[in-house]
Write a protein that holds these residues in place. Structure first.
Motif, PDB file in Angstrom:
ATOM      1  N   GLY A 232       0.834 -35.451  20.791  1.00  0.00           N
ATOM      2  CA  GLY A 232       0.950 -34.164  21.467  1.00  0.00           C
ATOM      3  C   GLY A 232       1.992 -33.331  20.737  1.00  0.00           C
ATOM      4  O   GLY A 232       2.692 -32.529  21.333  1.00  0.00           O
ATOM      5  N   PHE A 233       2.099 -33.570  19.473  1.00  0.00           N
ATOM      6  CA  PHE A 233       3.141 -32.956  18.669  1.00  0.00           C
ATOM      7  C   PHE A 233       2.532 -32.537  17.352  1.00  0.00           C
ATOM      8  O   PHE A 233       1.722 -33.265  16.804  1.00  0.00           O
ATOM      9  CB  PHE A 233       4.250 -33.999  18.421  1.00  0.00           C
ATOM     10  CG  PHE A 233       5.499 -33.430  17.814  1.00  0.00           C
ATOM     11  CD1 PHE A 233       6.456 -32.859  18.615  1.00  0.00           C
ATOM     12  CD2 PHE A 233       5.704 -33.482  16.447  1.00  0.00           C
ATOM     13  CE1 PHE A 233       7.608 -32.344  18.064  1.00  0.00           C
ATOM     14  CE2 PHE A 233       6.853 -32.973  15.893  1.00  0.00           C
ATOM     15  CZ  PHE A 233       7.809 -32.406  16.699  1.00  0.00           C
ATOM     16  N   PRO A 234       2.777 -31.423  16.813  1.00  0.00           N
ATOM     17  CA  PRO A 234       3.736 -30.419  17.273  1.00  0.00           C
ATOM     18  C   PRO A 234       3.213 -29.665  18.491  1.00  0.00           C
ATOM     19  O   PRO A 234       2.012 -29.596  18.714  1.00  0.00           O
ATOM     20  CB  PRO A 234       3.870 -29.490  16.071  1.00  0.00           C
ATOM     21  CG  PRO A 234       2.616 -29.649  15.305  1.00  0.00           C
ATOM     22  CD  PRO A 234       2.145 -31.031  15.548  1.00  0.00           C
ATOM     23  N   PRO A 235       4.123 -29.094  19.256  1.00  0.00           N
ATOM     24  CA  PRO A 235       3.711 -28.322  20.433  1.00  0.00           C
ATOM     25  C   PRO A 235       2.974 -27.042  20.033  1.00  0.00           C
ATOM     26  O   PRO A 235       3.044 -26.604  18.882  1.00  0.00           O
ATOM     27  CB  PRO A 235       5.034 -27.996  21.131  1.00  0.00           C
ATOM     28  CG  PRO A 235       6.110 -28.297  20.171  1.00  0.00           C
ATOM     29  CD  PRO A 235       5.567 -29.163  19.089  1.00  0.00           C
ATOM     30  N   ASP A 236       2.270 -26.449  20.988  1.00  0.00           N
ATOM     31  CA  ASP A 236       1.546 -25.200  20.740  1.00  0.00           C
ATOM     32  C   ASP A 236       2.475 -24.150  20.135  1.00  0.00           C
ATOM     33  O   ASP A 236       3.620 -23.999  20.558  1.00  0.00           O
ATOM     34  CB  ASP A 236       0.960 -24.641  22.038  1.00  0.00           C
ATOM     35  CG  ASP A 236      -0.205 -25.465  22.554  1.00  0.00           C
ATOM     36  OD1 ASP A 236      -0.776 -26.256  21.762  1.00  0.00           O
ATOM     37  OD2 ASP A 236      -0.551 -25.332  23.741  1.00  0.00           O
ATOM     38  N   GLY A 237       1.953 -23.446  19.138  1.00  0.00           N
ATOM     39  CA  GLY A 237       2.708 -22.382  18.502  1.00  0.00           C
ATOM     40  C   GLY A 237       3.680 -22.853  17.436  1.00  0.00           C
ATOM     41  O   GLY A 237       4.398 -22.057  16.847  1.00  0.00           O
ATOM     42  N   ARG A 238       3.716 -24.138  17.191  1.00  0.00           N
ATOM     43  CA  ARG A 238       4.625 -24.713  16.198  1.00  0.00           C
ATOM     44  C   ARG A 238       3.804 -25.500  15.180  1.00  0.00           C
ATOM     45  O   ARG A 238       2.666 -25.868  15.433  1.00  0.00           O
ATOM     46  CB  ARG A 238       5.646 -25.639  16.862  1.00  0.00           C
ATOM     47  CG  ARG A 238       6.400 -24.998  18.015  1.00  0.00           C
ATOM     48  CD  ARG A 238       7.487 -24.080  17.620  1.00  0.00           C
ATOM     49  NE  ARG A 238       8.671 -24.879  17.308  1.00  0.00           N
ATOM     50  CZ  ARG A 238       9.715 -24.406  16.696  1.00  0.00           C
ATOM     51  NH1 ARG A 238       9.762 -23.149  16.340  1.00  0.00           N
ATOM     52  NH2 ARG A 238      10.734 -25.158  16.432  1.00  0.00           N
ATOM     53  N   ALA A 239       4.376 -25.775  14.034  1.00  0.00           N
ATOM     54  CA  ALA A 239       3.690 -26.521  12.980  1.00  0.00           C
ATOM     55  C   ALA A 239       4.703 -27.364  12.220  1.00  0.00           C
ATOM     56  O   ALA A 239       5.883 -27.013  12.146  1.00  0.00           O
ATOM     57  CB  ALA A 239       2.996 -25.561  12.017  1.00  0.00           C
TER      58      ALA A 239
ATOM     59  N   ALA B  52       4.480 -21.559  13.938  1.00  0.00           N
ATOM     60  CA  ALA B  52       3.213 -21.623  13.211  1.00  0.00           C
ATOM     61  C   ALA B  52       3.024 -20.413  12.292  1.00  0.00           C
ATOM     62  O   ALA B  52       2.464 -20.531  11.205  1.00  0.00           O
ATOM     63  CB  ALA B  52       2.043 -21.766  14.184  1.00  0.00           C
ATOM     64  N   GLY B  53       3.519 -19.267  12.688  1.00  0.00           N
ATOM     65  CA  GLY B  53       3.377 -18.064  11.887  1.00  0.00           C
ATOM     66  C   GLY B  53       4.197 -18.081  10.602  1.00  0.00           C
ATOM     67  O   GLY B  53       4.017 -17.225   9.735  1.00  0.00           O
ATOM     68  N   ALA B  54       5.089 -19.048  10.445  1.00  0.00           N
ATOM     69  CA  ALA B  54       5.942 -19.105   9.261  1.00  0.00           C
ATOM     70  C   ALA B  54       5.411 -20.055   8.188  1.00  0.00           C
ATOM     71  O   ALA B  54       5.985 -20.135   7.106  1.00  0.00           O
ATOM     72  CB  ALA B  54       7.352 -19.534   9.661  1.00  0.00           C
TER      73      ALA B  54
ATOM     74  N   ARG C 113       4.808 -18.469   4.779  1.00  0.00           N
ATOM     75  CA  ARG C 113       6.052 -18.109   4.078  1.00  0.00           C
ATOM     76  C   ARG C 113       6.659 -19.332   3.393  1.00  0.00           C
ATOM     77  O   ARG C 113       7.117 -19.245   2.255  1.00  0.00           O
ATOM     78  CB  ARG C 113       7.067 -17.507   5.043  1.00  0.00           C
ATOM     79  CG  ARG C 113       6.760 -16.079   5.404  1.00  0.00           C
ATOM     80  CD  ARG C 113       7.930 -15.382   6.073  1.00  0.00           C
ATOM     81  NE  ARG C 113       8.808 -16.258   6.820  1.00  0.00           N
ATOM     82  CZ  ARG C 113       9.178 -16.048   8.074  1.00  0.00           C
ATOM     83  NH1 ARG C 113       8.779 -14.994   8.726  1.00  0.00           N
ATOM     84  NH2 ARG C 113       9.981 -16.883   8.686  1.00  0.00           N
ATOM     85  N   VAL C 114       6.656 -20.474   4.081  1.00  0.00           N
ATOM     86  CA  VAL C 114       7.197 -21.686   3.471  1.00  0.00           C
ATOM     87  C   VAL C 114       6.355 -22.084   2.264  1.00  0.00           C
ATOM     88  O   VAL C 114       6.879 -22.422   1.206  1.00  0.00           O
ATOM     89  CB  VAL C 114       7.264 -22.846   4.492  1.00  0.00           C
ATOM     90  CG1 VAL C 114       7.685 -24.137   3.808  1.00  0.00           C
ATOM     91  CG2 VAL C 114       8.226 -22.506   5.625  1.00  0.00           C
ATOM     92  N   ALA C 115       5.040 -22.029   2.404  1.00  0.00           N
ATOM     93  CA  ALA C 115       4.145 -22.426   1.316  1.00  0.00           C
ATOM     94  C   ALA C 115       4.301 -21.531   0.085  1.00  0.00           C
ATOM     95  O   ALA C 115       4.054 -21.969  -1.037  1.00  0.00           O
ATOM     96  CB  ALA C 115       2.701 -22.407   1.802  1.00  0.00           C
ATOM     97  N   GLN C 116       4.712 -20.290   0.270  1.00  0.00           N
ATOM     98  CA  GLN C 116       4.852 -19.353  -0.846  1.00  0.00           C
ATOM     99  C   GLN C 116       6.203 -19.447  -1.548  1.00  0.00           C
ATOM    100  O   GLN C 116       6.406 -18.794  -2.566  1.00  0.00           O
ATOM    101  CB  GLN C 116       4.636 -17.918  -0.352  1.00  0.00           C
ATOM    102  CG  GLN C 116       3.216 -17.646   0.071  1.00  0.00           C
ATOM    103  CD  GLN C 116       3.057 -16.278   0.707  1.00  0.00           C
ATOM    104  OE1 GLN C 116       4.012 -15.688   1.203  1.00  0.00           O
ATOM    105  NE2 GLN C 116       1.837 -15.772   0.702  1.00  0.00           N
ATOM    106  N   MET C 117       7.112 -20.260  -1.022  1.00  0.00           N
ATOM    107  CA  MET C 117       8.443 -20.342  -1.621  1.00  0.00           C
ATOM    108  C   MET C 117       8.406 -21.150  -2.906  1.00  0.00           C
ATOM    109  O   MET C 117       7.865 -22.250  -2.946  1.00  0.00           O
ATOM    110  CB  MET C 117       9.430 -20.984  -0.649  1.00  0.00           C
ATOM    111  CG  MET C 117       9.800 -20.106   0.492  1.00  0.00           C
ATOM    112  SD  MET C 117      11.041 -20.916   1.518  1.00  0.00           S
ATOM    113  CE  MET C 117      11.097 -19.753   2.879  1.00  0.00           C
ATOM    114  N   SER C 118       9.019 -20.577  -3.931  1.00  0.00           N
ATOM    115  CA  SER C 118       9.174 -21.333  -5.168  1.00  0.00           C
ATOM    116  C   SER C 118      10.518 -22.057  -5.103  1.00  0.00           C
ATOM    117  O   SER C 118      11.519 -21.484  -4.681  1.00  0.00           O
ATOM    118  CB  SER C 118       9.111 -20.404  -6.376  1.00  0.00           C
ATOM    119  OG  SER C 118      10.144 -19.445  -6.319  1.00  0.00           O
ATOM    120  N   ASP C 119      10.507 -23.328  -5.472  1.00  0.00           N
ATOM    121  CA  ASP C 119      11.729 -24.124  -5.549  1.00  0.00           C
ATOM    122  C   ASP C 119      12.576 -23.994  -4.270  1.00  0.00           C
ATOM    123  O   ASP C 119      13.730 -23.563  -4.316  1.00  0.00           O
ATOM    124  CB  ASP C 119      12.533 -23.686  -6.778  1.00  0.00           C
ATOM    125  CG  ASP C 119      13.590 -24.689  -7.172  1.00  0.00           C
ATOM    126  OD1 ASP C 119      13.443 -25.884  -6.833  1.00  0.00           O
ATOM    127  OD2 ASP C 119      14.585 -24.279  -7.797  1.00  0.00           O
TER     128      ASP C 119
END
Length: 168
Positions: A66-73, A143-145, A148-154
């Motif tokens: 049941g993890f991550p909770p709704d709205g989170r990733a 979840a909306g972030a 942004r994390v995936a696009q970060m270099s290094d």
């Protein structure tokens, strides 16, 4: 009562080596799993992350996470050797920030702007197995972030105090 003796990720099956028996008095025994039910626990799935030392409660067990909770990733961030903060551990608040852009900063190209920092909570830390390998930090974020994390270099990880609400 049953106690968790080593961390178990949400969705993982609980093994015999993951739980131990502790003896203590509790006011409301329905909130913890009695040691006599150890056999019924083994093989069940953790529905939330379990940390070493916590008492096992019935609501933490199930057939699916049941993890991550709704709205989170959960996102995994690969971090270069030597760039993990000392003592980084599950439950700490962190900011994931972009490292140096390829070719350095200040290219003047606004379209190539690095993503904003992302606040999250550490779910797990995997240290690099060799000096040339990357460590991995699993982070619970909004979840909306995720993009942004995936696009970060290094990416870099910065540990935050509980009072920090935003990072610029």
């Amino acid at each position: 009562m049953l106690s968790v003796v080593r961390p178990v990720a949400a969705g993982e099956a609980i093994e015999a080596r993951d739980v131990g028996v502790v003896r203590l008095g509790v006011d409301d025994a329905t909130q913890v799993v009695p040691a006599a039910e150890r056999g019924a626990v083994i093989g069940r799935r953790a529905v939330v992350p379990l940390v070493s030392g916590q008492l096992l409660a019935p609501g933490q067990l199930g057939d699916a996470a049941g993890f991550p909770p709704d709205g989170r990733a959960l996102v995994v961030v690969g971090v270069e050797p030597g760039m993990l903060p000392a003592g980084l551990a599950q439950g700490q608040r962190i900011a994931v920030v972009p490292g140096a852009a390829p070719g350095g900063r200040g290219t003047g190209d606004e379209d190539a702007r690095e993503p904003d920092p992302v606040l999250g909570v550490v779910n797990a830390v995997g240290r690099a197995e060799s000096a040339s390998g990357k460590g991995a930090v699993t982070v619970l974020v909004d979840a909306g972030a995720v993009r942004r994390v995936a696009q970060m270099s290094d990416p870099r990880v910065a540990v935050l105090s509980s009072s920090v609400k935003a990072v610029s």
